[in-house]
Design a protein around this motif. Structure first.
Motif, PDB file in Angstrom:
ATOM      1  N   TRP A  63     -34.231   3.177  52.881  1.00  0.00           N
ATOM      2  CA  TRP A  63     -33.372   3.895  53.826  1.00  0.00           C
ATOM      3  C   TRP A  63     -31.983   3.253  53.757  1.00  0.00           C
ATOM      4  O   TRP A  63     -31.819   2.079  54.090  1.00  0.00           O
ATOM      5  CB  TRP A  63     -33.963   3.765  55.229  1.00  0.00           C
ATOM      6  N   SER A 107     -29.346   2.739  55.512  1.00  0.00           N
ATOM      7  CA  SER A 107     -29.034   2.852  56.941  1.00  0.00           C
ATOM      8  C   SER A 107     -27.539   2.778  57.242  1.00  0.00           C
ATOM      9  O   SER A 107     -26.853   1.830  56.835  1.00  0.00           O
ATOM     10  CB  SER A 107     -29.748   1.712  57.685  1.00  0.00           C
ATOM     11  N   GLY A 108     -27.054   3.764  57.985  1.00  0.00           N
ATOM     12  CA  GLY A 108     -25.638   3.753  58.386  1.00  0.00           C
ATOM     13  C   GLY A 108     -25.324   2.578  59.299  1.00  0.00           C
ATOM     14  O   GLY A 108     -24.277   1.936  59.167  1.00  0.00           O
ATOM     15  N   ASP A 113     -20.751   1.649  63.811  1.00  0.00           N
ATOM     16  CA  ASP A 113     -21.498   2.794  63.273  1.00  0.00           C
ATOM     17  C   ASP A 113     -20.904   4.085  63.844  1.00  0.00           C
ATOM     18  O   ASP A 113     -21.602   4.903  64.426  1.00  0.00           O
ATOM     19  CB  ASP A 113     -22.989   2.637  63.649  1.00  0.00           C
ATOM     20  N   ASP A 146     -28.556   7.556  54.650  1.00  0.00           N
ATOM     21  CA  ASP A 146     -28.228   7.995  56.004  1.00  0.00           C
ATOM     22  C   ASP A 146     -26.809   8.582  55.924  1.00  0.00           C
ATOM     23  O   ASP A 146     -25.831   7.850  55.902  1.00  0.00           O
ATOM     24  CB  ASP A 146     -28.284   6.779  56.940  1.00  0.00           C
ATOM     25  N   PHE A 183     -28.436   5.101  69.693  1.00  0.00           N
ATOM     26  CA  PHE A 183     -28.854   4.233  70.805  1.00  0.00           C
ATOM     27  C   PHE A 183     -27.681   3.819  71.700  1.00  0.00           C
ATOM     28  O   PHE A 183     -27.815   2.968  72.561  1.00  0.00           O
ATOM     29  CB  PHE A 183     -29.561   2.986  70.263  1.00  0.00           C
ATOM     30  N   ARG A 214     -31.861  15.837  60.490  1.00  0.00           N
ATOM     31  CA  ARG A 214     -32.245  14.932  61.582  1.00  0.00           C
ATOM     32  C   ARG A 214     -31.941  15.574  62.923  1.00  0.00           C
ATOM     33  O   ARG A 214     -30.811  15.979  63.193  1.00  0.00           O
ATOM     34  CB  ARG A 214     -31.493  13.617  61.413  1.00  0.00           C
ATOM     35  N   HIS A 251     -35.842  12.182  65.964  1.00  0.00           N
ATOM     36  CA  HIS A 251     -35.452  10.877  66.492  1.00  0.00           C
ATOM     37  C   HIS A 251     -35.697  10.828  67.999  1.00  0.00           C
ATOM     38  O   HIS A 251     -35.553  11.829  68.691  1.00  0.00           O
ATOM     39  CB  HIS A 251     -33.967  10.607  66.205  1.00  0.00           C
ATOM     40  N   VAL A 300     -38.196   7.363  63.205  1.00  0.00           N
ATOM     41  CA  VAL A 300     -37.568   6.035  63.184  1.00  0.00           C
ATOM     42  C   VAL A 300     -38.070   5.277  64.420  1.00  0.00           C
ATOM     43  O   VAL A 300     -37.474   5.369  65.491  1.00  0.00           O
ATOM     44  CB  VAL A 300     -36.023   6.160  63.223  1.00  0.00           C
ATOM     45  N   THR A 352     -37.839   2.578  65.933  1.00  0.00           N
ATOM     46  CA  THR A 352     -37.164   1.338  66.347  1.00  0.00           C
ATOM     47  C   THR A 352     -37.476   0.998  67.805  1.00  0.00           C
ATOM     48  O   THR A 352     -37.781  -0.146  68.138  1.00  0.00           O
ATOM     49  CB  THR A 352     -35.639   1.481  66.168  1.00  0.00           C
ATOM     50  N   ALA A 399     -35.760   0.948  60.285  1.00  0.00           N
ATOM     51  CA  ALA A 399     -34.382   1.333  59.981  1.00  0.00           C
ATOM     52  C   ALA A 399     -33.367   0.206  59.937  1.00  0.00           C
ATOM     53  O   ALA A 399     -32.258   0.417  59.455  1.00  0.00           O
ATOM     54  CB  ALA A 399     -33.906   2.382  60.997  1.00  0.00           C
TER      55      ALA A 399
HETATM   56  C1  SPV Z   1     -29.462   4.124  60.991  1.00  0.00           C
HETATM   57  O1  SPV Z   1     -30.255   3.294  60.535  1.00  0.00           O
HETATM   58  O2  SPV Z   1     -28.257   4.050  60.824  1.00  0.00           O
HETATM   59  C2  SPV Z   1     -29.935   5.241  61.756  1.00  0.00           C
HETATM   60  C3  SPV Z   1     -31.140   5.078  62.554  1.00  0.00           C
HETATM   61  O3  SPV Z   1     -29.285   6.241  61.771  1.00  0.00           O
HETATM   62  S1  SPV Z   1     -30.632   4.725  64.129  1.00  0.00           S
HETATM   63  O4  SPV Z   1     -29.846   3.550  64.114  1.00  0.00           O
HETATM   64  O5  SPV Z   1     -31.877   4.562  64.836  1.00  0.00           O
HETATM   65  O6  SPV Z   1     -29.878   5.846  64.662  1.00  0.00           O
END
Ligand code: SPV
Ligand code: MG
Length: 516
Positions: A21, A23-24, A35, A62, A101, A136, A167, A192, A194, A215
């Motif tokens: 993944w 991940s962003g 982010d 991502d 989040f 997503r 999500h 995901v 998390t 993630a």
């Molecule tokens: C990422 O890993 O950047 C995601 C997942 O997009 S999250 O952080 O849960 O949005």
């Protein structure tokens, strides 16, 4: 499993994961920005390219919101395919996005039609049938219920999405499981977990979830470790207590696959490129005639001007790309403290000859090799003359020796042989070396400089192999070997110089070398 750099991607693959993944959150975090699309899409793409180059397993990027509208999405898909990235996940939010989040309740969703257009544009532009676009669903994150989530998921599926990522930020998986009950396996579902990390993975399997994305976990782990190590070293001002809790440097080299490069170097770099060349400097004697000057150092370390004889020789060798340098040292060898030299000890230097010293170093050489006496000062070009001559064994002979000076040295008789060269100097071969006083019958004085090709090195090794067990070998000098080689039919080429080198043997030499 998440990755955020070439190295972390490699670590993920090595751990056994079947996919990565991109991940962003982790990529932006590792770049030290938020982010919130603060890193431009091409900056993220550059990271993805390193990750892709470092691995063989598929990477799902991502792609946030696709970095704009349908048109930006098209370019993104094209560029990802060019970099061998296996797919992209886009979320139904507004550019610039905010991490799911963050900002409780303030996450605006994209219009369904606009988002479906983006999915379609991406699917239409992809060239590789295996490229995947994951849509997503942020409906739960934004506080919409199951109804909105189902409506959107179905629209995205119909627009061509290969899978839906559902999500949720709840600390249990009930939103996900409610969704799965209604979805009835219409398309693969990714999650995901998390926030609902306490739910056993087997539960996800029971609900037929295709993919769980862990993630951000190796990024979070690395932050903890970096903080610990940085604090500890800052506090202790010393590396002693951290050394055993971090990987050794050689683990970095392994992950970087230095082995492959070393093999490629052997394969692709010709000896002419220099990397394969070696040098042996014979520097074990004190140089008794130099008296006080060598009371605490061997003569190779005597300074002529600002630099020692050895330092000057090493500089010339380095300039000819010769870095693998062995110094056979005996007298006061602990004072030979130049960097990047391999010091080979000959503690029997007082009772053994030059061949014994050469024998100690000969097996550590590879490729074309230069052999030098440690007390010779020479101009840089003299090395070029030796190295440019393709003959297997080449000696540098100085024809400008003084008949007046009373000293003993290796004087040379030569003979000439057929040569295709226009230059008469290219015609001389060794007939005999005699340790003697200068005399008119000699062609010149051997300078203590010799070059051996790979074949020349084999000839010398074979000689050593044959003679090393004999009692006379202990005291043998290089001239003895050269004379025997010539007698047994080997050709030893002479390259002539006239001056431009000094053998620092006694106080007189030292005085004249002062002006060198
Ligand atoms: C990422 O890993 O950047 C995601 C997942 O997009 S999250 O952080 O849960 O949005
Ligand atoms: Mg993200």
């Amino acid at each position: 499993m998440e990755a955020h750099s070439g190295m972390s991607a490699k670590i993920v693959e090595e751990a056994g994961f079947k996919g990565i993944w991109g991940s962003g959150l982790s990529i932006s975090g590792s770049l030290g920005v938020r982010d919130n699309n603060e890193a431009s899409w091409t900056q993220v793409l550059d990271v993805l390219e390193f990750m892709s180059d470092a691995t063989t397993i598929p990477i799902l990027m991502d792609g946030d919101t696709g970095y704009g509208n349908f048109n930006n999405m098209r370019r993104l898909v094209r560029k990802l395919e060019q970099r061998d990235v296996a797919g992209v996940c886009i979320e139904d939010k507004i550019f610039p996005k905010t991490n799911s989040f963050l900002r409780e309740g303030a996450q605006a969703l994209a219009g369904i039609d606009e988002f479906c257009g983006k999915i379609k544009a991406g699917k239409d532009i992809q060239k590789d049938d295996d490229f995947v676009i994951v849509a997503r669903l942020e409906a739960f994150i934004a506080g919409w219920g199951l109804k909105e989530a189902m409506k959107r998921a179905e629209a995205y599926r119909q627009a061509g999405a290969d899978a839906i990522l559902v999500h949720s930020k709840l600390s249990n998986a009930c939103e996900i499981f409610d969704f799965m009950k209604e979805w009835e396996n219409r398309a693969p579902i990714a999650i995901v977990p998390t926030k609902y990390y306490t739910t056993p993975t087997d539960e996800f399997r029971k609900y037929n979830i295709s993919l769980a994305i862990w993630a951000n976990h190796i990024f979070r782990g690395s932050i903890l470790k970096m903080q610990e190590i940085a604090r500890q070293i800052y506090k202790e001002q010393n590396l002693l207590s951290v050394e055993d809790s971090i990987v050794p440097v050689k683990e970095i080299f392994r992950l970087q696959d230095d082995k492959e490069l070393a093999m490629a170097e052997e394969h692709y770099l010709s000896p002419k490129a220099g990397n394969q060349r070696s040098a042996i400097i014979l520097a074990s004697t004190r140089g008794d005639q130099l008296g006080k000057l060598t009371e605490s150092i061997p003569k190779t370390m005597i300074k002529i001007g600002k630099k020692s004889i050895l330092e000057r020789a090493v500089e010339h060798l380095n300039e000819h790309h010769i870095k693998n340098i062995m110094v056979v040292a005996g007298y006061k060898r602990e004072t030979i403290n130049l960097p990047n030299l391999n010091i080979i000890a000959n503690d029997d230097y007082e009772t053994t000859g030059e061949m014994a010293s050469l024998t100690k170093a000969i097996d550590t050489t590879h490729g074309e090799s230069v052999i030098l006496f440690g007390d010779v000062l020479f101009k840089k070009y003299v090395l070029s003359i030796m190295l440019d001559d393709p003959s297997d064994i080449v000696l540098i002979v100085d024809s400008a020796f003084s008949l007046e000076k009373q000293y003993q040295s290796d004087f040379v008789h030569t003979c000439s042989m057929e040569s295709k060269s226009f230059f008469p100097e290219d015609n001389y071969y060794l007939e005999k070396i005699i340790y003697d006083k200068p005399g008119t019958e000699y062609y010149g004085e051997w300078t203590g400089m010799m070059k051996l090709t790979v074949k020349g090195l084999e000839i010398v090794r074979a000689f050593i192999q044959k003679f090393r067990k004999r009692p006379e070998f202990k005291k043998m000098d290089i001239r003895d070997m050269l004379n025997q080689l010539v007698q047994s039919g080997h050709k030893v080429k002479i390259q002539t110089i006239s001056g431009h080198r000094i053998d620092v043997n006694n106080i007189d030499d030292f005085t004249s070398a002062g002006e060198f």
